[in-house]
Design a protein around this motif. Structure first.
Motif, PDB file in Angstrom:
ATOM      1  N   GLN A  54       0.859  -1.191   0.000  1.00 16.57           N
ATOM      2  CA  GLN A  54       0.000   0.000   0.000  1.00 16.57           C
ATOM      3  C   GLN A  54       0.894   1.240   0.000  1.00 16.57           C
ATOM      4  OE1 GLN A  54      -3.770  -0.890   2.724  1.00 16.57           O
ATOM      5  NE2 GLN A  54      -1.893  -1.174   3.875  1.00 16.57           N
ATOM      6  N   ARG A  60      -4.371   4.744  12.824  1.00 14.25           N
ATOM      7  CA  ARG A  60      -5.379   5.612  13.427  1.00 14.25           C
ATOM      8  C   ARG A  60      -4.835   7.036  13.520  1.00 14.25           C
ATOM      9  NH1 ARG A  60      -6.082   3.996  18.907  1.00 14.25           N
ATOM     10  NH2 ARG A  60      -3.875   3.595  18.697  1.00 14.25           N
ATOM     11  N   LYS A  64       0.524   6.533   9.685  1.00 12.42           N
ATOM     12  CA  LYS A  64       0.749   5.700   8.495  1.00 12.42           C
ATOM     13  C   LYS A  64       0.956   4.243   8.904  1.00 12.42           C
ATOM     14  CE  LYS A  64       2.846   8.999   5.360  1.00 12.42           C
ATOM     15  NZ  LYS A  64       3.227  10.192   6.120  1.00 12.42           N
ATOM     16  N   TYR A  74      -2.071  -7.319   4.115  1.00  6.85           N
ATOM     17  CA  TYR A  74      -2.729  -6.024   4.274  1.00  6.85           C
ATOM     18  C   TYR A  74      -4.097  -6.177   3.639  1.00  6.85           C
ATOM     19  CZ  TYR A  74       2.302  -5.290   4.197  1.00  6.85           C
ATOM     20  OH  TYR A  74       3.647  -5.434   4.390  1.00  6.85           O
ATOM     21  N   ASP A 118      -3.391  -2.863  18.908  1.00  6.99           N
ATOM     22  CA  ASP A 118      -2.046  -3.324  18.545  1.00  6.99           C
ATOM     23  C   ASP A 118      -1.884  -4.793  18.902  1.00  6.99           C
ATOM     24  OD1 ASP A 118      -1.335  -0.802  17.776  1.00  6.99           O
ATOM     25  OD2 ASP A 118      -0.056  -0.390  19.513  1.00  6.99           O
ATOM     26  N   GLY A 128      -1.660  -4.406  13.311  1.00  6.64           N
ATOM     27  CA  GLY A 128      -2.528  -3.336  13.800  1.00  6.64           C
ATOM     28  C   GLY A 128      -3.879  -3.413  13.102  1.00  6.64           C
ATOM     29  N   ILE A 129      -4.872  -2.837  13.750  1.00  8.87           N
ATOM     30  CA  ILE A 129      -6.249  -2.901  13.244  1.00  8.87           C
ATOM     31  C   ILE A 129      -6.792  -1.485  13.113  1.00  8.87           C
ATOM     32  CG2 ILE A 129      -8.607  -3.690  13.808  1.00  8.87           C
ATOM     33  CD1 ILE A 129      -7.229  -5.932  15.475  1.00  8.87           C
ATOM     34  N   LEU A 130      -7.465  -1.236  12.001  1.00  5.05           N
ATOM     35  CA  LEU A 130      -8.098   0.071  11.786  1.00  5.05           C
ATOM     36  C   LEU A 130      -9.555  -0.176  11.400  1.00  5.05           C
ATOM     37  CD1 LEU A 130      -7.862   3.188  11.371  1.00  5.05           C
ATOM     38  CD2 LEU A 130      -7.375   2.692   8.960  1.00  5.05           C
ATOM     39  N   ILE A 148      -6.857  -4.773   8.486  1.00  2.00           N
ATOM     40  CA  ILE A 148      -5.833  -5.430   9.298  1.00  2.00           C
ATOM     41  C   ILE A 148      -4.511  -5.448   8.534  1.00  2.00           C
ATOM     42  CG2 ILE A 148      -5.167  -7.583  10.470  1.00  2.00           C
ATOM     43  CD1 ILE A 148      -8.062  -8.113  11.009  1.00  2.00           C
ATOM     44  N   ALA A 167       8.993  -2.657  15.854  1.00  2.00           N
ATOM     45  CA  ALA A 167       8.196  -3.507  14.965  1.00  2.00           C
ATOM     46  C   ALA A 167       8.872  -4.857  14.766  1.00  2.00           C
ATOM     47  CB  ALA A 167       8.016  -2.818  13.616  1.00  2.00           C
TER      48      ALA A 167
HETATM   49  C1  BT5 Z   1      -2.670   0.768  13.393  1.00  2.00           C
HETATM   50  O1  BT5 Z   1      -2.724   2.116  13.636  1.00  2.00           O
HETATM   51  O2  BT5 Z   1      -1.920  -0.008  13.930  1.00  2.00           O
HETATM   52  C2  BT5 Z   1      -3.667   0.309  12.330  1.00  2.00           C
HETATM   53  C3  BT5 Z   1      -2.998  -0.288  11.144  1.00  2.00           C
HETATM   54  C4  BT5 Z   1      -3.984  -0.812  10.138  1.00  2.00           C
HETATM   55  C5  BT5 Z   1      -3.327  -1.161   8.838  1.00  2.00           C
HETATM   56  C6  BT5 Z   1      -4.264  -1.850   7.886  1.00  2.00           C
HETATM   57  S1  BT5 Z   1      -3.434  -2.485   6.489  1.00  2.00           S
HETATM   58  C7  BT5 Z   1      -4.934  -2.800   5.713  1.00  2.00           C
HETATM   59  C8  BT5 Z   1      -5.823  -1.618   6.000  1.00  2.00           C
HETATM   60  N1  BT5 Z   1      -5.606  -0.539   5.039  1.00  2.00           N
HETATM   61  C9  BT5 Z   1      -5.110   0.554   5.627  1.00  2.00           C
HETATM   62  O3  BT5 Z   1      -4.842   1.613   5.046  1.00  2.00           O
HETATM   63  N2  BT5 Z   1      -4.967   0.339   6.944  1.00  2.00           N
HETATM   64  C10 BT5 Z   1      -5.400  -0.991   7.334  1.00  2.00           C
HETATM   65  P1  BT5 Z   1      -1.979   2.858  14.837  1.00  2.00           P
HETATM   66  O4  BT5 Z   1      -2.356   2.215  16.149  1.00  2.00           O
HETATM   67  O5  BT5 Z   1      -2.311   4.282  14.652  1.00  2.00           O
HETATM   68  O6  BT5 Z   1      -0.459   2.544  14.591  1.00  2.00           O
HETATM   69  C11 BT5 Z   1       0.271   3.233  13.619  1.00  2.00           C
HETATM   70  C12 BT5 Z   1       1.729   3.205  14.086  1.00  2.00           C
HETATM   71  O7  BT5 Z   1       2.250   1.875  13.994  1.00  2.00           O
HETATM   72  C13 BT5 Z   1       2.653   4.046  13.227  1.00  2.00           C
HETATM   73  O8  BT5 Z   1       2.665   5.389  13.649  1.00  2.00           O
HETATM   74  C14 BT5 Z   1       3.997   3.357  13.438  1.00  2.00           C
HETATM   75  O9  BT5 Z   1       4.589   3.764  14.664  1.00  2.00           O
HETATM   76  C15 BT5 Z   1       3.612   1.908  13.599  1.00  2.00           C
HETATM   77  N3  BT5 Z   1       3.717   1.163  12.339  1.00  2.00           N
HETATM   78  C16 BT5 Z   1       3.509   1.581  11.068  1.00  2.00           C
HETATM   79  N4  BT5 Z   1       3.679   0.595  10.187  1.00  2.00           N
HETATM   80  C17 BT5 Z   1       4.012  -0.501  10.906  1.00  2.00           C
HETATM   81  C18 BT5 Z   1       4.307  -1.844  10.576  1.00  2.00           C
HETATM   82  N5  BT5 Z   1       4.287  -2.312   9.336  1.00  2.00           N
HETATM   83  N6  BT5 Z   1       4.599  -2.699  11.606  1.00  2.00           N
HETATM   84  C19 BT5 Z   1       4.617  -2.292  12.892  1.00  2.00           C
HETATM   85  N7  BT5 Z   1       4.349  -1.018  13.270  1.00  2.00           N
HETATM   86  C20 BT5 Z   1       4.032  -0.138  12.292  1.00  2.00           C
END
Ligand code: BT5
Length: 271
Positions: A54, A60, A64, A74, A118, A128-130, A148, A167
């Motif tokens: 992506q 959230r 990103k 993803y 998380d 992570g989950i959105l 997810i 990570a």
């Molecule tokens: C999340 O937000 O953890 C929700 C992530 C959801 C991603 C999925 S992928 C499929 C779908 N399409 C999307 O566009 N989104 C969903 P949050 O709790 O706000 O955590 C974001 C933070 O996690 C970032 O600021 C980084 O610090 C960290 N992060 C970013 N990418 C990461 C990764 N690949 N692995 C581990 N940590 C990461």
């Protein structure tokens, strides 16, 4: 790069994962954006939109989600749960449980959840989950897009420096490659099951099971609210509405609706 993954090949060829419609893309902006657009066009409930990478993966609060190509999962699922809008936050917690169960079935690993969204293994975030919702014209239930992101066979070098400390991926932790198709199938089935449980039985059973995966219960946390207030206290776990309860040193219990928590002291989360 990946081990032979017959389910992945089958999904590509048929556009289905068992009975579930799956759209597989090499690249997109965000699968949540695409899933929302598909839902507006009337896509089937439980459809999955998945991308190998992506360019604008979302977390959230405007953050990103980094999506290194070809090694993660993803995806977004289109849900139309029979739930009160006030109950929708519980879906994020239920989905965390679904991911834990799916990962555990396929890999034998035991991830923990850091409220609200998380998923951690060995004290580091691998998923992570959105959850996003939208009221749809002409439909009586809001659509829920459950996004997810999971690092599965991601290598350490695929994370930028600022993420390397916090990570991880399932393969980094376990030292072996993991079959993404099997994991997607298991997690998708678990999601359908927890949503159905939420609809039929309510939240208490799911919460009881969620508590077994709670990575921060009884730990000292710091929570900073959106208006800048800082609360430092011990996590008592989520309540029956999914809000996190934190008790400060004076004994006041705060109910946290959203935002982020951090451990107050080093020492990592349970492995
Ligand atoms: C999340 O937000 O953890 C929700 C992530 C959801 C991603 C999925 S992928 C499929 C779908 N399409 C999307 O566009 N989104 C969903 P949050 O709790 O706000 O955590 C974001 C933070 O996690 C970032 O600021 C980084 O610090 C960290 N992060 C970013 N990418 C990461 C990764 N690949 N692995 C581990 N940590 C990461």
């Amino acid at each position: 790069m990946n081990p032979v993954d017959p389910l992945w090949q089958e999904m590509k060829a048929t556009g289905r994962l068992g009975t579930l419609p799956v759209t597989m893309l090499d690249e997109t902006t965000s699968t949540n954006t695409l899933a929302l657009e598909a839902a507006r066009r009337g896509a089937e409930t439980n459809s999955i939109i998945l991308a190998e990478t992506q360019s604008m993966g979302r977390g959230r609060l405007g953050r990103k989600w980094l999506s290194p190509p070809g090694t993660g999962l993803y995806f977004s699922m289109i849900l139309r749960p029979e739930l009160d809008p006030a109950d929708l936050a519980k879906i994020t917690l239920a989905a965390g449980l679904a991911v834990c169960r799916g990962v555990s079935t396929v890999t034998g690993l035991k991830p923990v959840i850091k409220w609200p969204n998380d998923l951690l293994i060995g004290g580091k975030k691998f998923a992570g989950i959105l959850t996003e919702t939208e009221a749809m014209a002409g439909e009586n239930k809001p659509v829920v897009i459950l996004g997810i992101g999971m690092n599965i066979n991601t290598k350490p070098t695929q994370f930028p420096n600022d993420l390397q400390e916090k990570a991880t991926s399932l393969s980094i932790f376990s030292g072996r490659e993991i079959c993404r198709g099997s994991l997607l199938k298991e997690v998708a089935e678990e999601i359908i099951q927890v949503v159905s449980r939420l609809e039929k039985e309510g939240f208490s059973g799911i919460l009881a099971e969620w508590n077994l995966h709670d990575g921060t219960r009884n730990r000292e946390l710091v929570w900073v609210s959106r208006n800048g207030t800082t609360v430092r206290g011990v996590s008592l776990g989520p309540d029956q509405d999914g809000l996190l309860r934190v008790r400060d040193q004076q004994g006041t219990v705060y109910e946290i609706l959203s935002g982020d928590i951090e451990l107050a002291s080093p020492g990592g989360l349970p492995e």
